[in-house]
Design an enzyme around this catalytic site. Structure first.
Site, mmCIF file in Angstrom:
data_model
loop_
_atom_site.group_PDB
_atom_site.id
_atom_site.type_symbol
_atom_site.label_atom_id
_atom_site.label_comp_id
_atom_site.label_asym_id
_atom_site.label_seq_id
_atom_site.Cartn_x
_atom_site.Cartn_y
_atom_site.Cartn_z
ATOM 1 N N ASP A 100 47.094 48.159 43.945
ATOM 2 C CA ASP A 100 47.718 46.858 43.670
ATOM 3 C C ASP A 100 48.056 46.217 45.008
ATOM 4 O O ASP A 100 47.718 46.744 46.070
ATOM 5 C CB ASP A 100 48.954 47.007 42.782
ATOM 6 N N HIS A 141 45.230 41.196 42.500
ATOM 7 C CA HIS A 141 46.066 42.372 42.782
ATOM 8 C C HIS A 141 45.413 43.251 43.856
ATOM 9 O O HIS A 141 45.371 44.475 43.729
ATOM 10 C CB HIS A 141 46.313 43.174 41.501
ATOM 11 N N GLU A 183 45.594 38.587 36.059
ATOM 12 C CA GLU A 183 46.437 37.815 36.969
ATOM 13 C C GLU A 183 45.736 37.526 38.301
ATOM 14 O O GLU A 183 46.162 37.973 39.371
ATOM 15 C CB GLU A 183 47.764 38.548 37.194
#
Length: 557
Positions: free
Chosen positions: A181, A252, A318
């Site tokens: 991440d 990410h 995302e």
């Protein structure tokens, strides 16, 4: 129906009356196909009971025998993970549909011996016996998962092995490891050493929610070597648990870009990023170039060598497009590919690795944003995913419904229901309160099959569910324990027992009874720092560290 204090609740239990003593003459006989379960059961019970449990016949056959068998008839009736457990005056026998069924039956037998069977050394003055009964049992879902985020706060290898044992004790069979991440890269990649030399470490860590002004100024990090992963995967396999790795892309990815700046959008005039020390969604995303594709193909080549299972998670969630909008390279790439805009580069990444993994006999798993992958021509014209792609539906149930109707298998894990980092109560003593209030009762009442799919053929695409534990504010083992338990025990019953079994004989009230009379004591014996029903203990609170509690009903995306 007779209900011993078992968690998760079996499909059926019949009381036989009486007790079968186990003593120093008791033998353990594991037949063909059941040897691994026999090895595990002997190791667990010898440590806790002090009994030797030799193979049958080693003492001349004078004592009780616990038999483990693989049985084709059980497979036909209950499936490969199903089992029958029969205890009578003549001994105890577990018959599983296949090796996993034998193992889950062994977990039930351990529970029947009482909480002390979960200790690592025998308590003084103990005696051991099993109740006479007959159990017929099988899981509702094939995918009964738990996701552990090791990127935000690193869980050392021994901690991962401990989680595997806790999952096995609850008949959960998938460990999803979130390995990369913005805040850290946790997997050694030999051909790209800077991913862990640089990407595995951040200089400081935000305390609490990202709006907090508090920092832990100690550097934080860590990673798993290849041998660590081989040990983790083998340890899980012995317990019939699949380990699913997650390597996030194209968003990410700030830790990867910090290690290798050329992976990022270098033409936007910004300095290369550091490994992120904050929470939220970083704007740093991968550049849409052939060089980046080749780099990540190299990463996944090592991932496939280490993780032999069918499923590989690529994240895919995302992914802000702001850097691509500002990047001449990204805009030109989107135009050459005939995409509607740079936003569709997200789908281009997803489709590429969907095909790449499928060509190697693996199945891509991604968060429900991958449903927007589109096609090479027009975004939104179908999912653009191959038939083997699996969707982790985290934004309510809409993604699960859309994916199932498009023919994709689905693992439901909605934030609103089974994110275990969300707070367990609305009280002021809850440590660093994040998200919605999701009580033990709430988790117990969750149904992984969306109502829109219930009773339809499309419901068969819901292969299971998983509970997710993100670790932004779960900085160590005790804090993660608090967030996960006892709610993970309730979730285990959801995915194993199904609504029919759970709604009968008292429903949640009966679950609370079984927790109070036996299962909290099992967790105590295992050293789990769970949240007590009465609320957090003083040392579990985190006064002065702000969270981000969501108010009102859960949002629907």
């Amino acid at each position: 129906m007779y209900q011993p204090d078992l968690v998760p609740l079996p499909r059926s239990v019949e009381d036989g009356g009486g007790q079968l003593p186990l003593d120093e003459r008791t033998a353990l006989d594991a037949g063909p196909g059941a040897e691994r379960s026999g090895h595990w059961l002997r190791g667990a019970l010898v440590a806790a009971t002090g009994l030797s449990l030799p193979p049958a016949g080693a003492d001349g056959g004078r004592g009780t025998v616990v038999r483990l068998r693989v049985d084709e008839a059980v497979a036909a009736e209950l499936g490969p993970e199903g089992y029958r457990l029969d205890v009578s005056g003549g001994g105890a026998e577990i018959r599983g549909g296949a090796a996993p069924g034998v193992f889950w039956g062994a977990q039930t037998l351990r529970q029947l011996l009482g909480p002390a069977a979960y200790r690592r050394a025998p308590l003084p003055g103990g005696s051991w016996s099993l109740p006479h009964l007959s159990v017929a049992d099988a899981p509702r879902f094939a995918w009964r998962g738990f996701m552990l985020d090791t990127a935000r706060h690193f869980t050392p290898k021994d901690g991962v092995l401990r989680w595997i044992d806790l999952l096995a004790a609850h008949k959960l069979n998938v460990l999803h490891l979130h390995l990369t991440d913005d805040q850290g890269w946790r997997l050694e990649i030999v051909r790209f050493p800077r991913l862990t030399e640089v990407g595995a470490w951040r200089r400081r860590t935000k305390l609490g929610h990202r709006a907090s002004s508090l920092w832990d100024v100690r550097p934080h990090g860590g990673f798993y070597t290849h041998d660590d992963i081989r040990e983790i995967v083998a340890y899980a396999a012995e317990r019939h648990i699949a380990v699913v790795p997650e390597i996030d892309l194209p968003g990410h990815s700030q830790a990867a870009v910090a290690a290798y700046p050329e992976l990022g959008n270098t033409d936007i005039g910004e300095d290369p990023p550091k490994v992120w020390d904050d929470w939220g969604v970083s704007p740093s995303v991968l550049a849409p170039t052939e060089e980046v594709l080749r780099f990540y193909e190299g990463v996944f080549e090592e991932v496939l060598e280490l993780f032999p299972g069918e499923f590989v998670h690529i994240g895919g969630d995302e992914c802000p497009a702001d850097q691509w909008r500002r990047s001449p390279t990204a805009r030109a790439r989107a135009e050459r590919l005939g995409l509607d805009g740079v936003e569709a580069l997200h789908g281009w990444f997803v489709r590429h690795f969907d095909r790449w993994l499928a060509e190697r006999g693996r199945r891509l798993v991604g968060w429900d944003e991958i449903l927007g992958a589109g096609t090479a021509g027009t975004a939104g014209a179908g999912t653009g995913l191959g038939p083997g792609a699996v969707v982790s539906s985290w934004r309510a149930h809409e993604g699960a419904v859309a994916a199932a109707r498009a023919g994709h298998d689905v693992v439901t894990c909605p934030e609103q229901e089974v994110y275990l980092d969300h707070r367990q109560d609305g009280g002021e003593d809850e440590p660093v309160p994040i998200g919605y209030v999701r009580t033990l009762r709430d988790v117990y009442g969750y149904d992984p099959v969306p109502p829109e799919l219930a009773g339809t053929g499309e419901a068969e695409h819901v292969v299971g569910a998983q509970a997710n534990l993100w670790t932004e504010v779960a900085e160590d083992q005790r804090r993660a324990d608090y967030q996960a338990f006892p709610r993970l025990a309730a979730f285990a019953e959801v995915v194993w027992s199904g609504p029919g079994a759970r709604d009968g004989e008292g429903g949640f009230g009966d679950f609370e009874r079984r927790m109070a009379t036996a299962h909290y004591a099992r967790l105590d014996a295992l050293g789990v720092a769970y949240r007590p029903p009465s609320g957090p203990r003083p040392w579990q609170r985190r006064p002065g560290i702000g969270g981000c509690p969501f108010e009102g009903p859960p949002r629907v995306y």
